[in-house]
Write a protein that holds these residues in place. Structure first.
Motif, PDB file in Angstrom:
ATOM      1  N   VAL A 163      70.553  14.644  80.734  1.00 11.84           N
ATOM      2  CA  VAL A 163      70.392  13.740  79.590  1.00 11.84           C
ATOM      3  C   VAL A 163      71.235  14.228  78.411  1.00 11.84           C
ATOM      4  CG1 VAL A 163      68.765  12.918  77.846  1.00 11.84           C
ATOM      5  CG2 VAL A 163      68.126  12.878  80.267  1.00 11.84           C
TER       6      VAL A 163
ATOM      7  N   TYR B 295      73.787  11.544  77.065  1.00  7.44           N
ATOM      8  CA  TYR B 295      73.162  10.742  76.013  1.00  7.44           C
ATOM      9  C   TYR B 295      74.107  10.453  74.851  1.00  7.44           C
ATOM     10  CZ  TYR B 295      69.437   9.288  72.769  1.00  7.44           C
ATOM     11  OH  TYR B 295      68.637   8.595  71.895  1.00  7.44           O
TER      12      TYR B 295
ATOM     13  N   ALA C   8      71.005   8.462  83.273  1.00  8.76           N
ATOM     14  CA  ALA C   8      69.953   7.934  82.400  1.00  8.76           C
ATOM     15  C   ALA C   8      70.328   8.112  80.933  1.00  8.76           C
ATOM     16  CB  ALA C   8      68.630   8.642  82.706  1.00  8.76           C
ATOM     17  N   GLY C   9      70.910   9.262  80.593  1.00  5.37           N
ATOM     18  CA  GLY C   9      71.302   9.493  79.213  1.00  5.37           C
ATOM     19  C   GLY C   9      72.405   8.554  78.759  1.00  5.37           C
TER      20      GLY C   9
ATOM     21  N   LEU D  37      73.154   5.605  79.983  1.00  7.66           N
ATOM     22  CA  LEU D  37      72.656   4.234  79.895  1.00  7.66           C
ATOM     23  C   LEU D  37      71.662   4.072  78.752  1.00  7.66           C
ATOM     24  CD1 LEU D  37      72.104   3.418  83.689  1.00  7.66           C
ATOM     25  CD2 LEU D  37      73.987   2.689  82.221  1.00  7.66           C
ATOM     26  N   GLY D  38      70.896   5.121  78.493  1.00  4.70           N
ATOM     27  CA  GLY D  38      69.839   5.003  77.495  1.00  4.70           C
ATOM     28  C   GLY D  38      70.269   5.230  76.065  1.00  4.70           C
TER      29      GLY D  38
ATOM     30  N   ARG E 127      71.252   2.032  74.190  1.00  8.26           N
ATOM     31  CA  ARG E 127      70.114   1.111  74.118  1.00  8.26           C
ATOM     32  C   ARG E 127      69.045   1.609  73.145  1.00  8.26           C
ATOM     33  NH1 ARG E 127      72.664   0.651  78.725  1.00  8.26           N
ATOM     34  NH2 ARG E 127      72.742  -1.344  79.861  1.00  8.26           N
ATOM     35  N   ILE E 128      68.809   2.914  73.149  1.00  6.37           N
ATOM     36  CA  ILE E 128      67.846   3.467  72.197  1.00  6.37           C
ATOM     37  C   ILE E 128      68.377   3.341  70.776  1.00  6.37           C
ATOM     38  CG2 ILE E 128      66.778   5.642  71.441  1.00  6.37           C
ATOM     39  CD1 ILE E 128      66.589   6.406  74.394  1.00  6.37           C
TER      40      ILE E 128
ATOM     41  N   THR F 101      67.481   8.209  66.735  1.00  4.93           N
ATOM     42  CA  THR F 101      68.125   8.200  68.044  1.00  4.93           C
ATOM     43  C   THR F 101      68.343   9.619  68.556  1.00  4.93           C
ATOM     44  OG1 THR F 101      69.255   6.129  67.474  1.00  4.93           O
ATOM     45  CG2 THR F 101      70.127   7.392  69.341  1.00  4.93           C
TER      46      THR F 101
END
Length: 505
Positions: A46, A50, A175-176, A178-179, A182-183, A194
């Motif tokens: 992540v 991220y 996941a990081g 993609l997230g 969005r976060i 964030t």
């Protein structure tokens, strides 16, 4: 130790009867232990993924230029090259879990510092200190191998566990990536909120390690070779600084070459010192063994493609086809190719222990380096379509994923008692140096031809082919070096390879 259902359900049963066999031996590797470390490596992934989609927003938030963000990456690269050998050695001396906890505290503190950092220099320091997470994987593999050393299947179980950790790493990176964006949008583009998400994740990882991971067994009577590590740190700092300034200042800056040459010269007094020390920072006698030096060399050579080729690949895919090459993909479209590469790395990490079991670990590692070579050399003739480029990346990704899992596990298996941490840590350091070298050289190669194509800022196809040829060629060299490794190195009991009685390497 209770086995986390969420983790154990996601781990395939690749060895018939392995769970019951492992739980039946005191101190053996358990799926519970791997499950806790799986979470830690997921957090590590992540951290690596991220911030990538947030770079443009962070540049605007700090009021800096896009090029200034290179300093953040360079600072973290320097820190990782310097701290991993020291922390890995300390893990051998005082316990790998203890050092894993300390590095996690430092990473968590830096991650929370980033939440409140709003100027260039403060953000730069915090970003660099966050790089302590790079020692997690070497410490985890060393800890796992220490547990498995007490069984007849420690090496193979370590390979399998390392594969799962790489799966967690790459899954976390996906996941990081993609997230993150969005976060950021969900928090109404509030940068501080964030950035608090990865800080929370690292904090949770600390408690997961504290309560879920058992300590390894350090060897008594050890002492830290402070002088040796100081000499090594100065040499590495000088070399990596020269590489960093070469990338930033360009090839016309003469003093960067003098800096790198000085760093190489400084390795000589380091070598003289550690050869005389009873408990050296790095035992060069162990390092020159045929089961160790090819592993460390391979780590450095594949670091060229794993860490150094990602930016050229991204810019190649984004180049306007009006230049006669390139795919003309935007950022979101390029993310699909990157995603395919990361998924391929997961597949490679899972395949490696299976191939090792059916052949030998040496053969599996050679096959992985050949896959990396084929993937990048294929760019020389197959670079005109999205399907072709993606196929190249998938082949290279399978080999890269296998090697990321294999190298620290192989180094741990080849290391003598009490040196597993430093052996696994060195694979990370040499990989980082290889990546730094590649980043500098590739940046120079592409910059020298920038503006010569139709698009004003584009490099030429020939310069990209040079980059891909270097990545493929160094992988071929790694495969040749691995031929030196003894046939049954890194193996368990002879029954895992064949029925002939052979002694443990």
């Amino acid at each position: 130790m209770t086995e986390p259902a969420s983790v154990s359900s996601s781990i395939p049963s690749t060895a018939t009867g392995a769970p019951s066999r492992l739980r039946g031996k005191a101190g053996a590797i358990t799926f519970g232990l791997v499950g806790y470390l799986f979470f830690v490596e997921f957090v590590s992934g992540v951290l690596q993924g991220y911030y990538v989609p947030l770079i443009s927003d962070l540049v605007a938030y700090l009021g800096i230029r896009d090029a200034d963000f290179n300093w953040f990456e360079a600072a973290q690269l320097l820190l990782s090259a310097l701290v991993v050998p020291v922390l890995a050695k300390l893990g051998d001396m005082v316990g790998h879990k203890r050092i894993l906890l300390i590095s996690t505290v430092l990473t968590a503190g830096a991650s929370w510092w980033l939440v409140f950092a709003d100027t260039f220099w403060v953000f730069l320091i915090a970003w660099a200190l966050q790089g302590f997470y790079v020692v997690w994987l070497p410490l985890e593999v060393a800890l796992i191998f220490d547990r498995g050393r007490r069984t007849d299947t420690g090496a193979s179980q370590t390979r399998r566990a390392a594969g799962y950790l790489v799966v967690a790493l790459e899954a976390g990176a996906i996941a990081g990536a993609l997230g993150g964006a969005r976060i950021f949008a969900a928090f109404n583009e509030n940068v501080a909120l964030t950035l608090s998400i990865p800080a929370i994740a690292v904090t949770v990882a600390f408690f997961v390690i504290w309560f879920g991971v058992p300590e390894s067994t350090p060897q008594p009577g050890r002492r830290l070779d402070t002088t040796g590590f100081v000499l090594l740190t100065i040499a590495l700092l000088t070399v990596t600084s020269g590489l960093t300034f070469l990338r930033i200042n360009g090839p016309a800056t003469w003093w960067v070459y003098a800096l790198m040459a000085a760093g190489l010269v400084l390795l000589y007094p380091f070598g003289r010192w550690v050869l005389k020390h009873p408990d050296p920072a790095i035992d060069l006698r162990v390092l020159r063994q045929p089961s160790m030096w090819p592993v460390q060399l391979t780590a450095g050579l594949v670091g060229i493609s794993i860490l150094g080729a990602q930016a050229p690949l991204s810019t190649f895919a984004g180049t306007d086809p009006a230049n006669g090459f390139g795919l003309g993909l935007d950022a979101s479209e390029r993310s699909y190719i990157i995603g395919a590469y990361l998924v391929a790395m997961i597949i490679g990490a899972l395949l490696f222990p299976l191939v090792s079991r059916r052949t030998t670990p040496r053969v599996a590692m050679i096959a992985a380096t050949i896959a990396v070579a084929i993937g990048y050399l294929a760019f020389l003739v197959n670079n005109a379509t999205v399907v072709g480029v993606t196929l190249n990346m998938v082949v290279a990704g399978i080999g890269s994923g296998a090697l990321v899992a294999a190298l620290p596990a192989a180094a741990a298996a080849a290391a003598p008692l009490g040196q597993t941490g430093i052996a696994t840590g060195l694979t990370n350091t040499t990989k980082t140096i290889g990546g730094a070298f590649a980043s500098a050289v590739f940046a120079v190669v592409l910059a020298m031809t920038a503006g010569q194509a139709v698009t004003e800022t584009a490099s030429t196809l020939g310069s990209y082919l040079v980059v891909f040829a270097i990545c493929g060629g160094t992988a071929v060299v790694a495969a040749v070096a691995l031929l030196v490794v003894p046939r049954l190195a890194f193996s368990d009991a002879p029954a895992e390879i064949d029925d002939a009685p052979v002694s443990r390497p």
